[in-house]
Structures are given as structure tokens and as C-alpha cells.
Design a protein around this motif. Structure first.
Motif, mmCIF file in Angstrom:
data_model
loop_
_atom_site.group_PDB
_atom_site.id
_atom_site.type_symbol
_atom_site.label_atom_id
_atom_site.label_comp_id
_atom_site.label_asym_id
_atom_site.label_seq_id
_atom_site.Cartn_x
_atom_site.Cartn_y
_atom_site.Cartn_z
ATOM 1 N N ASP A 134 13.848 -40.761 37.795
ATOM 2 C CA ASP A 134 14.416 -42.106 37.969
ATOM 3 C C ASP A 134 14.191 -42.985 36.752
ATOM 4 O OD1 ASP A 134 14.982 -41.319 40.471
ATOM 5 O OD2 ASP A 134 13.788 -42.865 41.502
ATOM 6 N N GLY A 135 12.992 -42.888 36.188
ATOM 7 C CA GLY A 135 12.665 -43.720 35.032
ATOM 8 C C GLY A 135 13.539 -43.411 33.834
ATOM 9 N N PHE A 136 13.932 -42.171 33.718
ATOM 10 C CA PHE A 136 14.803 -41.774 32.607
ATOM 11 C C PHE A 136 16.234 -42.244 32.851
ATOM 12 C CE2 PHE A 136 11.061 -39.358 31.952
ATOM 13 C CZ PHE A 136 10.987 -39.133 30.591
ATOM 14 N N ASP A 137 16.675 -42.184 34.117
ATOM 15 C CA ASP A 137 18.005 -42.714 34.455
ATOM 16 C C ASP A 137 18.047 -44.222 34.192
ATOM 17 O OD1 ASP A 137 18.970 -40.233 35.292
ATOM 18 O OD2 ASP A 137 18.418 -40.576 37.381
ATOM 19 N N HIS A 138 16.975 -44.912 34.598
ATOM 20 C CA HIS A 138 16.908 -46.364 34.397
ATOM 21 C C HIS A 138 16.892 -46.686 32.908
ATOM 22 C CE1 HIS A 138 15.976 -50.504 35.174
ATOM 23 N NE2 HIS A 138 14.783 -50.435 34.647
ATOM 24 N N ALA A 139 16.123 -45.925 32.148
ATOM 25 C CA ALA A 139 16.059 -46.158 30.697
ATOM 26 C C ALA A 139 17.443 -45.986 30.072
ATOM 27 C CB ALA A 139 15.050 -45.210 30.049
ATOM 28 N N LEU A 140 18.152 -44.947 30.458
ATOM 29 C CA LEU A 140 19.487 -44.734 29.881
ATOM 30 C C LEU A 140 20.412 -45.902 30.209
ATOM 31 C CD1 LEU A 140 21.587 -43.003 28.376
ATOM 32 C CD2 LEU A 140 22.173 -41.999 30.598
ATOM 33 N N ALA A 141 20.374 -46.372 31.457
ATOM 34 C CA ALA A 141 21.259 -47.471 31.847
ATOM 35 C C ALA A 141 20.953 -48.724 31.022
ATOM 36 C CB ALA A 141 21.116 -47.759 33.339
ATOM 37 N N LEU A 142 19.667 -49.049 30.860
ATOM 38 C CA LEU A 142 19.298 -50.212 30.049
ATOM 39 C C LEU A 142 19.748 -50.020 28.605
ATOM 40 C CD1 LEU A 142 15.665 -50.952 31.320
ATOM 41 C CD2 LEU A 142 17.740 -52.273 31.814
ATOM 42 N N ILE A 143 19.500 -48.843 28.081
ATOM 43 C CA ILE A 143 19.825 -48.551 26.680
ATOM 44 C C ILE A 143 21.335 -48.633 26.442
ATOM 45 C CG2 ILE A 143 19.903 -46.622 25.036
ATOM 46 C CD1 ILE A 143 17.001 -45.924 26.106
ATOM 47 N N GLU A 144 22.136 -48.106 27.376
ATOM 48 C CA GLU A 144 23.595 -48.159 27.186
ATOM 49 C C GLU A 144 24.093 -49.601 27.127
ATOM 50 O OE1 GLU A 144 25.515 -44.050 28.852
ATOM 51 O OE2 GLU A 144 25.015 -45.552 30.373
ATOM 52 N N GLY A 145 23.555 -50.447 28.002
ATOM 53 C CA GLY A 145 23.978 -51.845 27.985
ATOM 54 C C GLY A 145 23.580 -52.542 26.697
ATOM 55 N N ALA A 146 22.345 -52.337 26.286
ATOM 56 C CA ALA A 146 21.856 -53.020 25.085
ATOM 57 C C ALA A 146 22.554 -52.496 23.829
ATOM 58 C CB ALA A 146 20.344 -52.850 24.975
#
Ligand code: 4NP
Length: 160
Positions: A134-146
């Protein structure tokens, strides 16, 4: 004109910053900026130098259409402040470590990645190393937006 150079920096350069590097390079490649922007990543720690990205980062990347297989971890070197135009910290701890290494004239280059996506309402991309997928999925989502915000910034910086 020299390329515009971006480096993403986390702690180990095996979980978050390799993901940011791959996402940013993919975004840039889809634009006219493709041959004018260079993207890299590094860690502040030397623990994992030479290693591949964490298998969970490689997995979240491939599940979302990216390829992180070429990554090998590197440690950030203070001399790189001369080479890069934008040094993007994944969290506030990384930011503090980078600012401690930076000469005063380079401090403006050092920014928090998430400052490029105020709509996310967070300051840090949390370190997913000790957690689950989950933490990796969350990191990717944040990173894609930024990274979309970084792309707009770079487009404005490189417009002539
Ligand atoms: P990263 O994650 O900074 O996103 O690459 C970490 C990787 C390794 C460790 C901590 C965080 N570690 O303690 O080895």
C-alpha cells in the motif's frame, strides 16, 4: 542550450526517488521537452549504492506501465549542486540533509517534491520501506501528481 537537470533525492535511492525518476522521465518524454530535460535520482545514504530498486518499487512501476529495471542506486554528492538545476527532496528529512550539504548559493535549488502539488495537501512522500505494498501505491500516486507540477515548472523555466 544546456539541458535542464533534475535530481530526486530520498534516503536509500531504492524506493521513492527511483520511482520519481522513472515517472518524471516518462512525463518529459511525452512532451516537447524530451531532449532538453535530464532526470536522475540519488540517496543521501550510501547503504544501497549499486543496488537495483526495491522489488516493491519495481512492482508498482510495472503494474502501472513503467519500467524501473535500469535503476542502480547512487549516493548524492555535494558537487552535484553545481550540476543540477532542481534538487527535489522526497520528504522533510531528505530536505534537511540536503540543505546541510548545500552552499548558500545552491539552497534555492533544493525543494520539496510535494510543494509542486499543493492539491495533495501533504509535505512528504512517506518512506514506504518498512511497510507493505500500500505504501508503494500511495507513494506512486503522490509522485505522479507532484511530477506533473514539476513538468509545468520546468516548461516555464525552459521557455524561451
Ligand atoms: P527510500 O527508502 O529512501 O525511499 O529509498 C528507504 C530505503 C532503505 C532504507 C530506508 C528507506 N533503509 O533503512 O535501508
Amino acid at each position: 542550450m544546456p539541458p535542464y537537470r533534475i535530481v530526486f533525492v530520498c534516503l536509500g535511492n531504492i524506493c521513492r526517488s527511483p520511482v520519481a525518476e522513472v515517472v518524471m522521465r516518462s512525463l518529459v518524454a511525452d512532451t516537447q521537452l524530451g531532449d532538453r530535460v535530464e532526470v536522475a535520482s540519488a540517496g543521501t545514504a550510501e547503504w544501497h549504492v549499486g543496488k537495483r530498486a526495491d522489488s516493491r518499487s519495481l512492482d508498482v512501476l510495472s503494474r502501472n506501465g513503467y519500467d524501473g529495471s535500469a535503476h542502480r542506486a547512487r549516493q548524492f554528492e555535494p558537487s552535484w549542486f553545481d550540476d543540477y538545476d532542481l534538487v527535489l527532496a522526497l520528504d522533510r528529512s531528505n530536505l534537511a540533509d540536503l540543505l546541510a550539504l548545500a552552499a548558500p548559493e545552491h539552497r534555492d535549488k533544493v525543494r520539496l517534491l510535494m510543494s509542486f502539488d499543493p492539491s495533495a495537501g501533504v509535505t512528504d512522500v512517506p518512506d514506504p520501506y518498512y511497510g507493505g505494498t500500500d505504501g508503494f501505491d500511495h507513494a506512486l500516486a503522490l509522485i505522479e501528481g507532484a511530477c506533473r507540477g514539476v513538468l509545468h515548472h520546468v516548461a516555464a523555466q525552459t521557455a524561451r
